[in-house]
Design a protein around this motif. Structure first.
Motif, PDB file in Angstrom:
ATOM      1  N   GLU A  43      -2.440  22.545   7.477  1.00 21.51           N
ATOM      2  CA  GLU A  43      -2.242  22.257   6.499  1.00 21.51           C
ATOM      3  C   GLU A  43      -3.035  21.070   5.991  1.00 21.51           C
ATOM      4  OE1 GLU A  43      -0.342  23.625   4.208  1.00 21.51           O
ATOM      5  OE2 GLU A  43       1.110  24.766   5.574  1.00 21.51           O
ATOM      6  N   THR A  44      -3.329  20.706   4.610  1.00 21.43           N
ATOM      7  CA  THR A  44      -4.182  19.677   4.346  1.00 21.43           C
ATOM      8  C   THR A  44      -3.265  18.720   3.905  1.00 21.43           C
ATOM      9  OG1 THR A  44      -5.845  21.100   3.467  1.00 21.43           O
ATOM     10  CG2 THR A  44      -5.732  19.040   2.391  1.00 21.43           C
ATOM     11  N   LEU A  45      -3.544  17.469   4.750  1.00 16.91           N
ATOM     12  CA  LEU A  45      -2.370  16.051   4.189  1.00 16.91           C
ATOM     13  C   LEU A  45      -3.314  15.017   3.640  1.00 16.91           C
ATOM     14  CD1 LEU A  45      -0.695  15.832   7.514  1.00 16.91           C
ATOM     15  CD2 LEU A  45       0.123  17.074   5.595  1.00 16.91           C
ATOM     16  N   THR A  46      -2.487  14.301   2.891  1.00 16.46           N
ATOM     17  CA  THR A  46      -3.361  13.167   2.332  1.00 16.46           C
ATOM     18  C   THR A  46      -3.059  11.975   3.034  1.00 16.46           C
ATOM     19  OG1 THR A  46      -3.032  13.939   0.029  1.00 16.46           O
ATOM     20  CG2 THR A  46      -3.359  11.654   0.088  1.00 16.46           C
ATOM     21  N   PHE A  47      -3.806  11.118   3.594  1.00 18.21           N
ATOM     22  CA  PHE A  47      -3.685  10.068   4.198  1.00 18.21           C
ATOM     23  C   PHE A  47      -4.288   8.896   3.347  1.00 18.21           C
ATOM     24  CE2 PHE A  47      -4.155  13.278   7.617  1.00 18.21           C
ATOM     25  CZ  PHE A  47      -3.378  13.021   8.590  1.00 18.21           C
ATOM     26  N   GLU A  48      -3.402   7.732   3.803  1.00 20.31           N
ATOM     27  CA  GLU A  48      -3.823   6.291   3.029  1.00 20.31           C
ATOM     28  C   GLU A  48      -4.377   5.814   4.304  1.00 20.31           C
ATOM     29  OE1 GLU A  48      -2.994   4.967   0.192  1.00 20.31           O
ATOM     30  OE2 GLU A  48      -1.961   6.675  -0.303  1.00 20.31           O
ATOM     31  N   VAL A  49      -5.701   5.494   4.225  1.00 17.02           N
ATOM     32  CA  VAL A  49      -6.699   4.858   5.076  1.00 17.02           C
ATOM     33  C   VAL A  49      -6.465   3.566   4.921  1.00 17.02           C
ATOM     34  CG1 VAL A  49      -9.080   4.746   5.941  1.00 17.02           C
ATOM     35  CG2 VAL A  49      -8.050   6.712   4.967  1.00 17.02           C
ATOM     36  N   VAL A  50      -6.038   2.816   6.323  1.00 17.79           N
ATOM     37  CA  VAL A  50      -5.835   1.041   6.359  1.00 17.79           C
ATOM     38  C   VAL A  50      -6.973   0.603   7.031  1.00 17.79           C
ATOM     39  CG1 VAL A  50      -3.396   1.192   5.797  1.00 17.79           C
ATOM     40  CG2 VAL A  50      -4.247   1.247   8.198  1.00 17.79           C
ATOM     41  N   GLY A  51      -7.481  -0.591   6.739  1.00 13.96           N
ATOM     42  CA  GLY A  51      -8.319  -1.261   7.318  1.00 13.96           C
ATOM     43  C   GLY A  51      -8.076  -2.154   8.647  1.00 13.96           C
ATOM     44  N   PHE A  52      -6.895  -2.012   9.061  1.00 21.28           N
ATOM     45  CA  PHE A  52      -6.592  -2.737  10.350  1.00 21.28           C
ATOM     46  C   PHE A  52      -6.169  -1.911  11.683  1.00 21.28           C
ATOM     47  CE2 PHE A  52      -3.045  -2.376   7.626  1.00 21.28           C
ATOM     48  CZ  PHE A  52      -2.120  -1.739   8.240  1.00 21.28           C
ATOM     49  N   LYS A  53      -6.219  -2.728  12.714  1.00 20.60           N
ATOM     50  CA  LYS A  53      -6.051  -1.691  13.968  1.00 20.60           C
ATOM     51  C   LYS A  53      -4.491  -1.347  13.983  1.00 20.60           C
ATOM     52  CE  LYS A  53     -10.026  -3.294  16.424  1.00 20.60           C
ATOM     53  NZ  LYS A  53     -10.713  -2.181  16.096  1.00 20.60           N
ATOM     54  N   GLY A  54      -4.250  -0.497  14.760  1.00 15.35           N
ATOM     55  CA  GLY A  54      -3.014   0.207  15.046  1.00 15.35           C
ATOM     56  C   GLY A  54      -2.848   0.702  16.407  1.00 15.35           C
ATOM     57  N   ALA A  55      -1.668   1.058  16.971  1.00 15.35           N
ATOM     58  CA  ALA A  55      -1.368   1.601  18.289  1.00 15.35           C
ATOM     59  C   ALA A  55      -1.819   2.734  18.440  1.00 15.35           C
ATOM     60  CB  ALA A  55      -0.232   1.025  18.799  1.00 15.35           C
ATOM     61  N   TYR A  56      -2.125   3.713  17.350  1.00 14.66           N
ATOM     62  CA  TYR A  56      -2.062   5.272  17.100  1.00 14.66           C
ATOM     63  C   TYR A  56      -3.558   5.160  16.706  1.00 14.66           C
ATOM     64  CZ  TYR A  56       2.699   4.543  18.475  1.00 14.66           C
ATOM     65  OH  TYR A  56       3.823   4.331  18.932  1.00 14.66           O
ATOM     66  N   HIS A  57      -3.745   6.854  16.434  1.00 17.46           N
ATOM     67  CA  HIS A  57      -4.976   6.952  15.596  1.00 17.46           C
ATOM     68  C   HIS A  57      -4.329   7.463  13.921  1.00 17.46           C
ATOM     69  CE1 HIS A  57      -7.470   7.583  18.924  1.00 17.46           C
ATOM     70  NE2 HIS A  57      -6.459   8.240  19.620  1.00 17.46           N
ATOM     71  N   ALA A  58      -3.200   7.862  13.939  1.00 11.74           N
ATOM     72  CA  ALA A  58      -2.912   7.991  12.603  1.00 11.74           C
ATOM     73  C   ALA A  58      -1.113   7.887  12.795  1.00 11.74           C
ATOM     74  CB  ALA A  58      -3.018   9.176  12.181  1.00 11.74           C
ATOM     75  N   ILE A  59      -0.374   8.014  11.674  1.00 11.50           N
ATOM     76  CA  ILE A  59       0.883   7.788  11.653  1.00 11.50           C
ATOM     77  C   ILE A  59       1.315   9.006  10.438  1.00 11.50           C
ATOM     78  CG2 ILE A  59       3.155   6.955  11.046  1.00 11.50           C
ATOM     79  CD1 ILE A  59       1.885   4.345  11.813  1.00 11.50           C
ATOM     80  N   LEU A  60       2.119  10.106  11.304  1.00 14.89           N
ATOM     81  CA  LEU A  60       2.667  11.098  10.292  1.00 14.89           C
ATOM     82  C   LEU A  60       3.738  10.912   9.663  1.00 14.89           C
ATOM     83  CD1 LEU A  60       1.331  13.983  12.469  1.00 14.89           C
ATOM     84  CD2 LEU A  60       0.176  12.926  10.512  1.00 14.89           C
ATOM     85  N   LYS A  94       3.612  -8.540   5.719  1.00 13.43           N
ATOM     86  CA  LYS A  94       2.363  -8.592   4.799  1.00 13.43           C
ATOM     87  C   LYS A  94       2.428  -7.236   4.057  1.00 13.43           C
ATOM     88  CE  LYS A  94      -0.232 -11.683   7.693  1.00 13.43           C
ATOM     89  NZ  LYS A  94      -1.508 -11.674   8.667  1.00 13.43           N
ATOM     90  N   GLN A  95       1.923  -7.461   2.850  1.00 13.40           N
ATOM     91  CA  GLN A  95       1.540  -5.957   2.245  1.00 13.40           C
ATOM     92  C   GLN A  95       0.340  -5.473   2.683  1.00 13.40           C
ATOM     93  OE1 GLN A  95       1.603  -6.605  -1.970  1.00 13.40           O
ATOM     94  NE2 GLN A  95      -0.579  -7.514  -1.944  1.00 13.40           N
ATOM     95  N   ALA A  96       0.256  -4.276   2.784  1.00 12.89           N
ATOM     96  CA  ALA A  96      -1.111  -3.597   3.191  1.00 12.89           C
ATOM     97  C   ALA A  96      -1.473  -2.966   1.971  1.00 12.89           C
ATOM     98  CB  ALA A  96      -0.819  -2.654   4.201  1.00 12.89           C
ATOM     99  N   ILE A  97      -3.049  -3.203   2.073  1.00 18.89           N
ATOM    100  CA  ILE A  97      -3.711  -2.633   0.870  1.00 18.89           C
ATOM    101  C   ILE A  97      -4.575  -1.556   1.320  1.00 18.89           C
ATOM    102  CG2 ILE A  97      -5.549  -2.947  -0.930  1.00 18.89           C
ATOM    103  CD1 ILE A  97      -4.121  -6.142  -1.213  1.00 18.89           C
ATOM    104  N   PRO A  98      -4.475  -0.304   1.074  1.00 17.88           N
ATOM    105  CA  PRO A  98      -5.215   0.584   1.716  1.00 17.88           C
ATOM    106  C   PRO A  98      -6.458   0.675   1.218  1.00 17.88           C
ATOM    107  CG  PRO A  98      -3.707   1.654   0.209  1.00 17.88           C
ATOM    108  CD  PRO A  98      -3.440   0.180   0.391  1.00 17.88           C
ATOM    109  N   LEU A  99      -7.531   1.087   1.980  1.00 18.83           N
ATOM    110  CA  LEU A  99      -9.012   1.232   1.534  1.00 18.83           C
ATOM    111  C   LEU A  99      -9.072   2.087   0.580  1.00 18.83           C
ATOM    112  CD1 LEU A  99     -10.813   0.665   5.060  1.00 18.83           C
ATOM    113  CD2 LEU A  99     -10.309  -0.919   3.287  1.00 18.83           C
TER     114      LEU A  99
END
Length: 145
Positions: free
Chosen positions: A62-79, A39-44
């Motif tokens: 450092e300041t990072l840009t995150f794509e915020v996604v509206g589904f659940k994952g096994a982690y808090h974030a992926i770097l 599936k494709q993921a559409i970020p919020l």
């Protein structure tokens, strides 16, 4: 850590747990693939957040840009690679460590989930290269040459 990912991803549950209003998100570029199989993921949306590695004696932010996604994952974030590049970090997937330069030397970030509470044999030090009691010498050249 996902050195194969071109994105830094933050799950919306993490954003909510941090107390950040979703109105702080700005529009994102386009959908992306390979996060949810098939599936494709559409970020919020996107958000810039400060990320800090290290401790009070040696740290970097450092300041990072995150794509915020509206589904659940096994982690808090992926770097992803963008994080590695910004921090000049080197991942070691075998040892689950991330190493980067800091103002007072190398900062090493490791996983705490794989570290045992104590050494299996309390007579041995973990990480020690000291020989055990019964050592058997083995010739490197069995033909004596």
């Amino acid at each position: 850590m996902d050195g194969g990912s071109g994105l830094n991803i933050l799950y919306v549950d993490t954003l909510d747990a941090m107390g950040i209003d979703r109105e702080c998100l700005r529009p994102s570029g386009a959908p992306f693939h390979s996060i949810v199989p098939g599936k494709q993921a559409i970020p919020l949306g996107q958000i810039n957040l400060p990320v800090t590695f290290g401790d009070s004696s040696n740290f970097r932010t450092e300041t990072l840009t995150f794509e915020v996604v509206g589904f659940k994952g096994a982690y808090h974030a992926i770097l992803g690679r963008l994080c590695y590049a910004k921090f000049m970090a080197i991942p070691n997937y075998t040892y689950h460590k991330l190493m980067m330069p800091g103002p007072r030397g190398v900062i090493t970030v490791g996983s705490t989930t794989d570290v045992p509470n104590e050494a299996p044999n309390s007579n041995c030090k973990m990480g020690s290269f000291e020989p055990t009691k019964d050592i058997k010498e083995v010739p490197l050249d069995p033909w004596g040459g």
